[in-house]
Design an enzyme around this catalytic site. Structure first.
Site, mmCIF file in Angstrom:
data_model
loop_
_atom_site.group_PDB
_atom_site.id
_atom_site.type_symbol
_atom_site.label_atom_id
_atom_site.label_comp_id
_atom_site.label_asym_id
_atom_site.label_seq_id
_atom_site.Cartn_x
_atom_site.Cartn_y
_atom_site.Cartn_z
ATOM 1 N N TYR A 1 -4.475 1.945 15.680
ATOM 2 C CA TYR A 1 -3.390 2.059 16.396
ATOM 3 C C TYR A 1 -3.533 1.809 18.019
ATOM 4 O O TYR A 1 -2.932 1.388 18.659
ATOM 5 C CB TYR A 1 -2.648 3.445 16.244
ATOM 6 N N ASN B 1 -7.531 1.993 9.809
ATOM 7 C CA ASN B 1 -5.962 2.279 10.483
ATOM 8 C C ASN B 1 -6.424 2.107 11.897
ATOM 9 O O ASN B 1 -7.402 3.005 12.340
ATOM 10 C CB ASN B 1 -5.591 3.620 9.857
ATOM 11 N N GLU C 1 -7.597 8.807 5.870
ATOM 12 C CA GLU C 1 -7.889 9.417 7.172
ATOM 13 C C GLU C 1 -8.037 10.864 6.958
ATOM 14 O O GLU C 1 -7.552 11.757 7.092
ATOM 15 C CB GLU C 1 -6.755 9.417 7.855
ATOM 16 N N ARG D 1 0.959 -1.137 0.068
ATOM 17 C CA ARG D 1 0.111 0.168 -0.017
ATOM 18 C C ARG D 1 0.857 1.529 0.131
ATOM 19 O O ARG D 1 1.634 1.412 1.007
ATOM 20 C CB ARG D 1 -0.873 0.002 1.168
ATOM 21 N N GLU E 1 -3.385 0.236 8.228
ATOM 22 C CA GLU E 1 -2.510 0.532 9.002
ATOM 23 C C GLU E 1 -2.664 0.136 10.367
ATOM 24 O O GLU E 1 -3.659 0.019 11.067
ATOM 25 C CB GLU E 1 -2.007 1.949 8.955
HETATM 26 C C1 LIG Z 1 -3.715 8.526 15.096
HETATM 27 O O1 LIG Z 1 -3.439 7.221 14.453
HETATM 28 C C2 LIG Z 1 -3.774 7.448 12.872
HETATM 29 O O2 LIG Z 1 -4.615 6.444 12.951
HETATM 30 C C3 LIG Z 1 -2.534 7.285 12.314
HETATM 31 C C4 LIG Z 1 -1.257 6.962 12.372
HETATM 32 N N1 LIG Z 1 -0.562 6.869 11.101
HETATM 33 C C5 LIG Z 1 -1.429 7.429 10.375
HETATM 34 N N2 LIG Z 1 -2.529 7.895 10.780
HETATM 35 C C6 LIG Z 1 -0.880 7.966 9.022
HETATM 36 O O3 LIG Z 1 -1.789 7.337 8.105
HETATM 37 C C7 LIG Z 1 0.580 7.532 8.774
HETATM 38 O O4 LIG Z 1 0.969 8.440 7.756
HETATM 39 C C8 LIG Z 1 1.338 7.829 9.938
HETATM 40 O O5 LIG Z 1 2.700 7.660 9.588
HETATM 41 C C9 LIG Z 1 0.749 6.792 10.993
HETATM 42 C C10 LIG Z 1 1.649 6.829 12.278
HETATM 43 O O6 LIG Z 1 1.609 7.796 13.049
#
Ligand SMILES: CO[C@H](O)c1c[n+]2c([nH]1)[C@H](O)[C@@H](O)[C@H](O)[C@H]2CO
Length: 461
Positions: free
Chosen positions: A307, A305, A180, A91, A365
């Site tokens: 986290y 995504n 996002e 991706r 992600e």
């Molecule tokens: C708050 O987390 C978000 O879902 C998020 C985390 N992340 C992201 N979005 C972005 O899509 C990436 O470009 C970032 O590098 C990556 C890591 O920070």
């Protein structure tokens, strides 16, 4: 999704004997401005992130994407790394300004040529390209015309999308319109932490709505010419009240509306969440019903995504959104301050399944930034915390599939250590370590482990 109070780290029951489907797709993800470097090469137009990084004080240590991972030149080496990992899909995002330097109008063929070479290289390596049209790097020329605040932005985006589809569709069979939109809105127009660095409550809903309209127009453009699949990638973060107190539960509901339902409801249900509208009050514009019909143009898959989670405590009424994140006793936190909470991924997947009709989902992600020791003698990078994070979250996916989620694949964030936006190069998410002094790549233990996971289709987590 907001649930009963949960504290500490939840234990996820492993579903014994539950396998990943044979066609489960294993990949890794990156984004153009974070890895490519050479942002102005071969006729490319500057993006808002090039401008933001070159504005003093905006990015830690004054870091920029001028070189990054030099992927613009080293992409063959990076494809070799993907093969070594056994990736089935990659991706990546396409920099709008490489294709249309002014955002609209004249095409920069050299920019499209770069992505064509990359895509052909991936196909030659047996790796399915998964292309994101917008991963935050709006052409600066369009920002000078109002950017996402300008209602014309939806047409600008559709024009760009059509150009890219025309050159690459067929070789690329999995497209994402936006990465996002919530982060684009919240970071770029409310907190000001991300490009273009605005801080304006009245701008946020306008930007969010134009992003959604742009998504809808690009999907419609694809339906007119494309023969494969197109979707949207959202960040979802489950919200849990810090206590059973009414004000904490109400604050949790607001946080959930603001981040999670904000984009999911218009795209899948054709309307905004009432709680969200009430939160913005006078700052919420009125939008024509026809816009919502455009926004809800059906998509083929949803990218999530994931986290971390957010435990929400009412913060006493600052901006209509509670911002308190009380630290959870006994929890592990990454370098970005995010709690490691794999249960939140399962809760999120089941929330999407039950609220939005179980759409096909990819985790587009998932990853963590932990401090990495220097590359050891013999070229190893021991990153046990990242490895554990990966294991914990992959285990959850088995449970989600057992629960009936239509989960199709998983992309680790990220293939390479890269420019972590306003954090600069201080936060490392890569399965592969990058020495930014000499561009040397070194597979981390977590990368080697992920290769074993892929080779066993998730049998050995
Ligand atoms: C708050 O987390 C978000 O879902 C998020 C985390 N992340 C992201 N979005 C972005 O899509 C990436 O470009 C970032 O590098 C990556 C890591 O920070």
């Amino acid at each position: 999704m907001s649930w009963g109070v949960r504290t500490g780290t939840a234990s996820v029951e492993r579903v014994d004997g539950m396998d990943f489907p044979d066609d489960f797709l294993w990949g890794a993800a990156t984004a153009a401005y974070q890895i490519e470097g050479s942002p102005l090469a071969d006729g490319a137009g500057a993006s808002i992130w090039h401008r933001f990084c070159h504005t003093p004080g905006m990015v830690r240590d004054g870091d920029t994407g001028d070189v990054a991972c030099d992927h613009y030149h080293r992409w063959p080496e990076d494809i070799a790394l993907m093969r070594r990992l056994g990736l089935q899909s990659y991706r990546f995002s396409i920099a709008w300004g490489r294709v249309l330097p002014q955002g609209t109008g004249a095409v920069n063929e050299a920019g499209l040529d770069f992505y064509e070479r990359l895509v052909d290289g991936l196909l030659e390596a047996g790796i399915a390209p998964n292309a994101t049209l917008y991963h935050w790097d709006l052409p600066a020329a369009l920002d000078d015309c109002g950017g996402w605040l300008n209602r014309d932005s939806a047409d600008w985006f559709a024009e760009y999308a059509e150009r890219v589809f025309r050159r690459l569709d067929g070789r690329v069979k999995m497209w994402t319109t936006l990465n996002e939109p919530w982060v684009v809105m919240d970071g770029g127009y409310l907190s000001g932490a991300l490009a273009p660095g605005h801080r304006n409550l009245y701008e946020a809903p306008i930007v969010a709505h134009n992003l959604l309209r742009a998504h809808g127009k690009a999907v419609q453009a694809y339906r007119a010419s494309g023969a494969h699949r197109i979707g949207l990638v959202v960040n979802l973060e489950p919200k849990y009240p810090a206590s059973d107190a009414l004000q904490d539960r109400a604050a949790t509901r607001r946080a959930h509306a603001y981040m999670n339902r904000h984009f999911m409801d218009p795209v899948f249900r054709g309307r905004y969440d009432e709680v969200l509208v009430q939160m913005f009050g006078a700052a919420w514009p009125s939008f024509p019903a026809s816009d919502l019909e455009l926004i809800r143009t059906p998509i083929d898959f949803l990218g999530i995504n994931y986290y971390t989670r957010n435990v929400v405590r009412d913060d006493g009424g600052r901006f209509p959104l509670p911002v308190d994140r009380p630290v959870q006793p006994g929890a592990t936190y990454s370098e970005t301050g995010w709690e490691v909470f794999p249960q939140g991924l399962l809760d999120t997947l089941n929330w999407v399944r039950t609220r939005y009709g179980n759409p096909p989902v990819y985790i587009t992600e998932n990853g963590s930034a932990f401090y990495d020791p220097p590359v050891a003698q013999g070229g190893a990078v021991h990153d046990p915390l990242r490895m554990h994070y990966l294991r914990q979250h992959l285990r959850v996916l088995r449970q989600a599939i057992a629960d009936g989620c239509d989960l199709r694949g998983y992309y680790a964030w990220s293939l390479l250590d890269n420019l972590e936006w306003a954090h600069g190069y201080s936060k490392r998410f890569g399965l592969v370590h990058v020495d930014f002094q000499n561009q040397r790549r070194t597979l981390k233990d977590s990368g080697a482990h992920y290769a074993r996971v892929i080779a066993s289709n998730g049998q050995c987590l």
